[in-house]
Design a protein around this motif. Structure first.
Motif, PDB file in Angstrom:
ATOM      1  N   ILE A 169      48.976  -6.917  15.625  1.00  0.00           N
ATOM      2  CA  ILE A 169      49.123  -8.362  15.474  1.00  0.00           C
ATOM      3  C   ILE A 169      49.284  -9.021  16.838  1.00  0.00           C
ATOM      4  CG2 ILE A 169      50.709 -10.169  14.661  1.00  0.00           C
ATOM      5  CD1 ILE A 169      51.150  -8.379  12.156  1.00  0.00           C
ATOM      6  N   LEU A 170      50.113  -8.447  17.691  1.00  0.00           N
ATOM      7  CA  LEU A 170      50.292  -9.004  19.042  1.00  0.00           C
ATOM      8  C   LEU A 170      48.977  -8.980  19.819  1.00  0.00           C
ATOM      9  CD1 LEU A 170      53.757  -7.435  19.953  1.00  0.00           C
ATOM     10  CD2 LEU A 170      53.284  -9.820  19.363  1.00  0.00           C
ATOM     11  N   ALA A 171      48.257  -7.878  19.723  1.00  0.00           N
ATOM     12  CA  ALA A 171      46.980  -7.775  20.437  1.00  0.00           C
ATOM     13  C   ALA A 171      45.962  -8.793  19.921  1.00  0.00           C
ATOM     14  CB  ALA A 171      46.425  -6.354  20.307  1.00  0.00           C
ATOM     15  N   LEU A 172      45.890  -8.970  18.614  1.00  0.00           N
ATOM     16  CA  LEU A 172      44.963  -9.948  18.046  1.00  0.00           C
ATOM     17  C   LEU A 172      45.319 -11.374  18.476  1.00  0.00           C
ATOM     18  CD1 LEU A 172      44.532  -8.495  14.449  1.00  0.00           C
ATOM     19  CD2 LEU A 172      42.753  -8.672  16.195  1.00  0.00           C
ATOM     20  N   GLN A 173      46.606 -11.674  18.543  1.00  0.00           N
ATOM     21  CA  GLN A 173      47.029 -13.009  19.008  1.00  0.00           C
ATOM     22  C   GLN A 173      46.639 -13.226  20.467  1.00  0.00           C
ATOM     23  OE1 GLN A 173      47.547 -15.397  17.297  1.00  0.00           O
ATOM     24  NE2 GLN A 173      49.310 -15.324  15.973  1.00  0.00           N
ATOM     25  N   VAL A 174      46.809 -12.196  21.290  1.00  0.00           N
ATOM     26  CA  VAL A 174      46.422 -12.306  22.703  1.00  0.00           C
ATOM     27  C   VAL A 174      44.912 -12.518  22.816  1.00  0.00           C
ATOM     28  CG1 VAL A 174      46.254 -11.017  24.885  1.00  0.00           C
ATOM     29  CG2 VAL A 174      48.405 -11.029  23.603  1.00  0.00           C
ATOM     30  N   VAL A 175      44.131 -11.796  22.014  1.00  0.00           N
ATOM     31  CA  VAL A 175      42.676 -11.972  22.030  1.00  0.00           C
ATOM     32  C   VAL A 175      42.321 -13.407  21.643  1.00  0.00           C
ATOM     33  CG1 VAL A 175      40.521 -11.284  20.881  1.00  0.00           C
ATOM     34  CG2 VAL A 175      42.128  -9.546  21.657  1.00  0.00           C
ATOM     35  N   LYS A 176      42.981 -13.937  20.612  1.00  0.00           N
ATOM     36  CA  LYS A 176      42.736 -15.331  20.211  1.00  0.00           C
ATOM     37  C   LYS A 176      43.025 -16.282  21.369  1.00  0.00           C
ATOM     38  CE  LYS A 176      43.758 -17.242  16.262  1.00  0.00           C
ATOM     39  NZ  LYS A 176      44.396 -17.685  15.003  1.00  0.00           N
ATOM     40  N   MET A 177      44.118 -16.045  22.086  1.00  0.00           N
ATOM     41  CA  MET A 177      44.508 -16.922  23.196  1.00  0.00           C
ATOM     42  C   MET A 177      43.547 -16.828  24.371  1.00  0.00           C
ATOM     43  SD  MET A 177      48.587 -16.362  23.306  1.00  0.00           S
ATOM     44  CE  MET A 177      49.613 -16.641  21.888  1.00  0.00           C
ATOM     45  N   LEU A 178      42.934 -15.656  24.553  1.00  0.00           N
ATOM     46  CA  LEU A 178      42.018 -15.473  25.680  1.00  0.00           C
ATOM     47  C   LEU A 178      40.587 -15.909  25.380  1.00  0.00           C
ATOM     48  CD1 LEU A 178      43.216 -11.979  26.973  1.00  0.00           C
ATOM     49  CD2 LEU A 178      43.643 -14.212  28.014  1.00  0.00           C
ATOM     50  N   VAL A 179      40.125 -15.706  24.155  1.00  0.00           N
ATOM     51  CA  VAL A 179      38.717 -15.933  23.824  1.00  0.00           C
ATOM     52  C   VAL A 179      38.447 -17.358  23.351  1.00  0.00           C
ATOM     53  CG1 VAL A 179      36.861 -15.238  22.260  1.00  0.00           C
ATOM     54  CG2 VAL A 179      38.302 -13.502  23.317  1.00  0.00           C
ATOM     55  N   LEU A 180      39.286 -17.889  22.469  1.00  0.00           N
ATOM     56  CA  LEU A 180      38.972 -19.171  21.835  1.00  0.00           C
ATOM     57  C   LEU A 180      39.165 -20.406  22.724  1.00  0.00           C
ATOM     58  CD1 LEU A 180      40.224 -18.474  18.220  1.00  0.00           C
ATOM     59  CD2 LEU A 180      37.911 -18.335  19.132  1.00  0.00           C
ATOM     60  N   PRO A 181      40.210 -20.510  23.529  1.00  0.00           N
ATOM     61  CA  PRO A 181      40.376 -21.739  24.328  1.00  0.00           C
ATOM     62  C   PRO A 181      39.202 -22.061  25.259  1.00  0.00           C
ATOM     63  CG  PRO A 181      42.459 -20.605  24.213  1.00  0.00           C
ATOM     64  CD  PRO A 181      41.430 -19.688  23.601  1.00  0.00           C
ATOM     65  N   PRO A 182      38.607 -21.085  25.954  1.00  0.00           N
ATOM     66  CA  PRO A 182      37.446 -21.460  26.788  1.00  0.00           C
ATOM     67  C   PRO A 182      36.298 -22.048  25.963  1.00  0.00           C
ATOM     68  CG  PRO A 182      38.239 -19.291  27.414  1.00  0.00           C
ATOM     69  CD  PRO A 182      38.983 -19.689  26.168  1.00  0.00           C
ATOM     70  N   LEU A 183      36.057 -21.498  24.793  1.00  0.00           N
ATOM     71  CA  LEU A 183      34.996 -22.037  23.938  1.00  0.00           C
ATOM     72  C   LEU A 183      35.369 -23.420  23.409  1.00  0.00           C
ATOM     73  CD1 LEU A 183      34.002 -18.834  21.943  1.00  0.00           C
ATOM     74  CD2 LEU A 183      32.723 -19.945  23.770  1.00  0.00           C
ATOM     75  N   ASP A 184      36.635 -23.624  23.098  1.00  0.00           N
ATOM     76  CA  ASP A 184      37.087 -24.938  22.622  1.00  0.00           C
ATOM     77  C   ASP A 184      36.969 -26.004  23.715  1.00  0.00           C
ATOM     78  OD1 ASP A 184      37.646 -24.038  20.078  1.00  0.00           O
ATOM     79  OD2 ASP A 184      39.754 -23.654  20.484  1.00  0.00           O
ATOM     80  N   ARG A 185      37.169 -25.609  24.972  1.00  0.00           N
ATOM     81  CA  ARG A 185      37.078 -26.570  26.076  1.00  0.00           C
ATOM     82  C   ARG A 185      35.634 -26.949  26.375  1.00  0.00           C
ATOM     83  NH1 ARG A 185      41.669 -23.943  28.091  1.00  0.00           N
ATOM     84  NH2 ARG A 185      40.516 -22.416  29.263  1.00  0.00           N
ATOM     85  N   ILE A 186      34.721 -26.014  26.217  1.00  0.00           N
ATOM     86  CA  ILE A 186      33.314 -26.289  26.515  1.00  0.00           C
ATOM     87  C   ILE A 186      32.667 -27.109  25.409  1.00  0.00           C
ATOM     88  CG2 ILE A 186      31.037 -25.210  26.774  1.00  0.00           C
ATOM     89  CD1 ILE A 186      32.480 -22.814  28.052  1.00  0.00           C
ATOM     90  N   ALA A 187      32.911 -26.723  24.157  1.00  0.00           N
ATOM     91  CA  ALA A 187      32.205 -27.322  23.028  1.00  0.00           C
ATOM     92  C   ALA A 187      32.411 -28.823  22.848  1.00  0.00           C
ATOM     93  CB  ALA A 187      32.559 -26.579  21.739  1.00  0.00           C
ATOM     94  N   PRO A 188      33.636 -29.394  22.988  1.00  0.00           N
ATOM     95  CA  PRO A 188      33.763 -30.834  22.767  1.00  0.00           C
ATOM     96  C   PRO A 188      32.937 -31.678  23.736  1.00  0.00           C
ATOM     97  CG  PRO A 188      35.914 -29.827  22.651  1.00  0.00           C
ATOM     98  CD  PRO A 188      34.943 -28.760  23.121  1.00  0.00           C
ATOM     99  N   GLY A 189      32.747 -31.213  24.950  1.00  0.00           N
ATOM    100  CA  GLY A 189      31.939 -31.950  25.915  1.00  0.00           C
ATOM    101  C   GLY A 189      30.490 -32.058  25.493  1.00  0.00           C
TER     102      GLY A 189
END
Length: 192
Positions: A169-189
């Motif tokens: 669970i901890l590892a999956l949360q870390v993966v979510k924190m590392l992978v999703l924010p960069p995609l979220d920052r690029i996509a709205p633009g």
């Protein structure tokens, strides 16, 4: 009541229906990948629900190396349609570059959430009814074991307490924190 009165309920329904079907296809794909019991009633339900769409795609897209490529393509197509519909409901014209970035982000997010929820439910069930047989329990074991097994191999024996689900669970949360924010920052633009 203005024209936007039905926007939120319509967006909710579109999102919920597409998300549930995409999750069914994803669970079927993951359970095939983890070699779950095909005769389990829950697996049979997923097969029946997803078979019509997958049967059509499998005529055009064969499996490759034991991976059901048709299921992946179906998830991508459905997610792109869902995002396009939600954008249209919101009054925004869908753009292909936005869809190409947003679709994998949504699917990765769903995949990680499926595993997080499955591992939490598995851990709770192991405390509540560790010896009861239930078709849902066997599906959870089949689904989560490939993710938990590497952590069980690394973590030392803690006297009968298995900490590998917590580590997963901890590892999956870390993966979510590392992978999703960069995609979220690029996509709205790209949405404008």
């Amino acid at each position: 009541m203005g024209p936007g009165y039905l926007t939120n309920p319509l967006a909710f329904l579109v999102d919920a229906l597409f998300s549930l079907y995409i999750m069914a296809v994803m669970l079927r794909f993951l359970l095939q990948w983890s070699r779950a019991d095909f005769y389990n009633p829950l697996v049979q339900f997923l097969v029946r629900v997803t078979q019509p769409a997958l049967q059509l795609l499998r005529r055009l897209i064969p499996s490759w190396g034991g991976v059901d490529i048709a299921a992946i393509v179906l998830m991508v197509i459905l997610q792109m349609i869902a995002i396009s519909l939600l954008m249209s409901i919101a009054g925004v014209t869908p753009r292909i570059d936005y869809l190409l970035l947003r679709t994998p982000a949504e699917l990765i997010s769903l995949l990680l959430n499926v595993y997080l929820i499955a591992i939490v439910v598995r851990a709770i069930l192991s405390w509540v009814s560790p010896t009861d047989y239930n078709p849902a329990t066997t599906v959870l074991l089949s689904l989560t074991e490939p993710v938990i097994r590497p952590f069980r191999a690394i973590l030392p024996d803690m006297g009968g307490i298995d900490l590998s689900p917590l580590a997963a669970i901890l590892a999956l949360q870390v993966v979510k924190m590392l992978v999703l924010p960069p995609l979220d920052r690029i996509a709205p633009g790209l949405m404008m």
